[in-house]
Design an enzyme around this catalytic site. Sequence first.
Site, PDB file in Angstrom:
ATOM      1  N   HIS A   1      -1.297   6.821   2.111  1.00 36.87           N
ATOM      2  CA  HIS A   1      -1.594   5.616   3.090  1.00 36.87           C
ATOM      3  C   HIS A   1      -1.366   6.318   4.494  1.00 36.87           C
ATOM      4  CE1 HIS A   1      -0.595   2.156   5.890  1.00 36.87           C
ATOM      5  NE2 HIS A   1      -1.398   1.387   4.983  1.00 36.87           N
TER       6      HIS A   1
ATOM      7  N   CYS B   1       0.781  -1.348  -0.043  1.00 38.14           N
ATOM      8  CA  CYS B   1      -0.074   0.180  -0.027  1.00 38.14           C
ATOM      9  C   CYS B   1       0.926   1.215  -0.086  1.00 38.14           C
ATOM     10  CB  CYS B   1      -1.070  -0.011   1.371  1.00 38.14           C
ATOM     11  SG  CYS B   1      -2.303  -1.459   1.139  1.00 38.14           S
TER      12      CYS B   1
END
Length: 505
Positions: free
Chosen positions: A120, A66
């Site tokens: 993120h 991510c």
Amino acid sequence: MYLFYVTILIVININGSETKLNRNVLFIFVDDLRPLVDENINLPNIQNMAANGISFENAFAQQALCAPSRNSILTGRRPDALHLYDFYSYWRTFIGNFTTLPQYFKQNGYETYSIGKVFHPGQSSNFNDDYPYSWSHVPYHPPTDKYKEAAVCKDRRTQRMQKNLICPVKVSKQPGKSLPDLQSIDYAIEILKRTSNSTKPLFIAVGFHKPHIPLKFPRKYLDQVPIEQVRLPKYPHKPAAMPLVAWHPWTDVRQRDDIKSLNIDFPMGTMPKKWTLKIRQSYYAAALYIDDLIGKLLSYVDMKKTIIVLTSDHGWSLGENGLWAKYSNFDVALKVPLIFSIPKMAHKSLTTPVELIDIFPTLVDLAGLPYVPKCPNDTDKVILCVQGKSLLHYMNRFSEGDKHISFSISQYPRPGEYPVINSDKPRLMDINIMGYSIRTNRYRYTEWISFNNKLFTRNWNKLYGVELYDHITDPDESNNVNTNPQYKYIKIYLSKLLRSQIDPK
């Protein structure tokens, strides 16, 4: 009413003419979404976007994790340029004060919004989603996000609440009586309504949390995916010729209460068929849930005045080659949808390999903003540059042409050659091997080499594994033909091309 992570000021038509339209941008980010067009799963809203927009069928993330992927997309730079391969460094303080995509639009007169999971969260975006650099307003995170790992999944046998992988729920019984993506959509729609008469162009990014695990979604979507219609992966076991370093033990899947109870051998055990079907069913149901929300979102967008981009940070393995989650250099972990909806631009479906770092320069071109230069070799010295390429020329051409020289570069780190507890997500201090992968229209070629985590240097002479997959004969990447004499010269060619991209002379 405009929403999506892409913005436009100039529409460049197929014939090359330019029309100043002061367009807004909507960037839609779906978490862990692999393309599902070949899996008999109907996602009507995403498919409608693809059918009426420009769809890149071979789009690949820079790293199947991510934070590194999202920061690469949003800065237009590879993980090596950011020195980010985990979750624990912020590029502005760690390597360089690099300009991001939303920041560039903000600097050029756009009002920028972040809703849900875009950067993120955490250290990799300075615990504030890179605000105020990238965003005009404090980024929105749904209040129920704090329950994302809560024990809210009922075990049918014990009736106890657990932290399961598979977790269809009744929304009204959830903490906060909602789910994060439902709250993000409501907030996004309010922003669209409030700014519908804005004289300032908008850049709005909306990030969905699902189908990221846990597979928590409204139960009604499970009924839309009958398990008897779900197919097992063609190759559910580790291929004999796969080097050990390419394997990862999908620890985050194993640690969920429902999967933990199966006592699957670590690190090479295989998911039981029954559970493989159940996980695939729930992944598809979670994708249907998000597709519905995308449809709701788009109903508030003036498609004639907005450029929309839809993509994901990376894909997700669903049992192919015995693997689950991301954490690899295989197509299933790296390949994502990449769809542009651009006013007055004709539909196209393109198969040339492209990269997610190409989004930054493409949007700049579409918006008619000042040109962003290509990064030099010493990228840490330049605040504003990109390593990707604009995809506008593919959009404007009647024929893709020259597909054989197009490629995508990806990478994944490992702590060592043999799979261990932190092989999925090694921290920088533990990374000793880097797998560099090049994907052309026909081949995927990967070299796992020695990596120095302090100097960020590579030793191409110390190989831990080599992979070569021919997508004409092996689209599932289950037959490593690295040692096959028939591929000797293509292997030499791809090795030189890969190394020239990672360490240009």
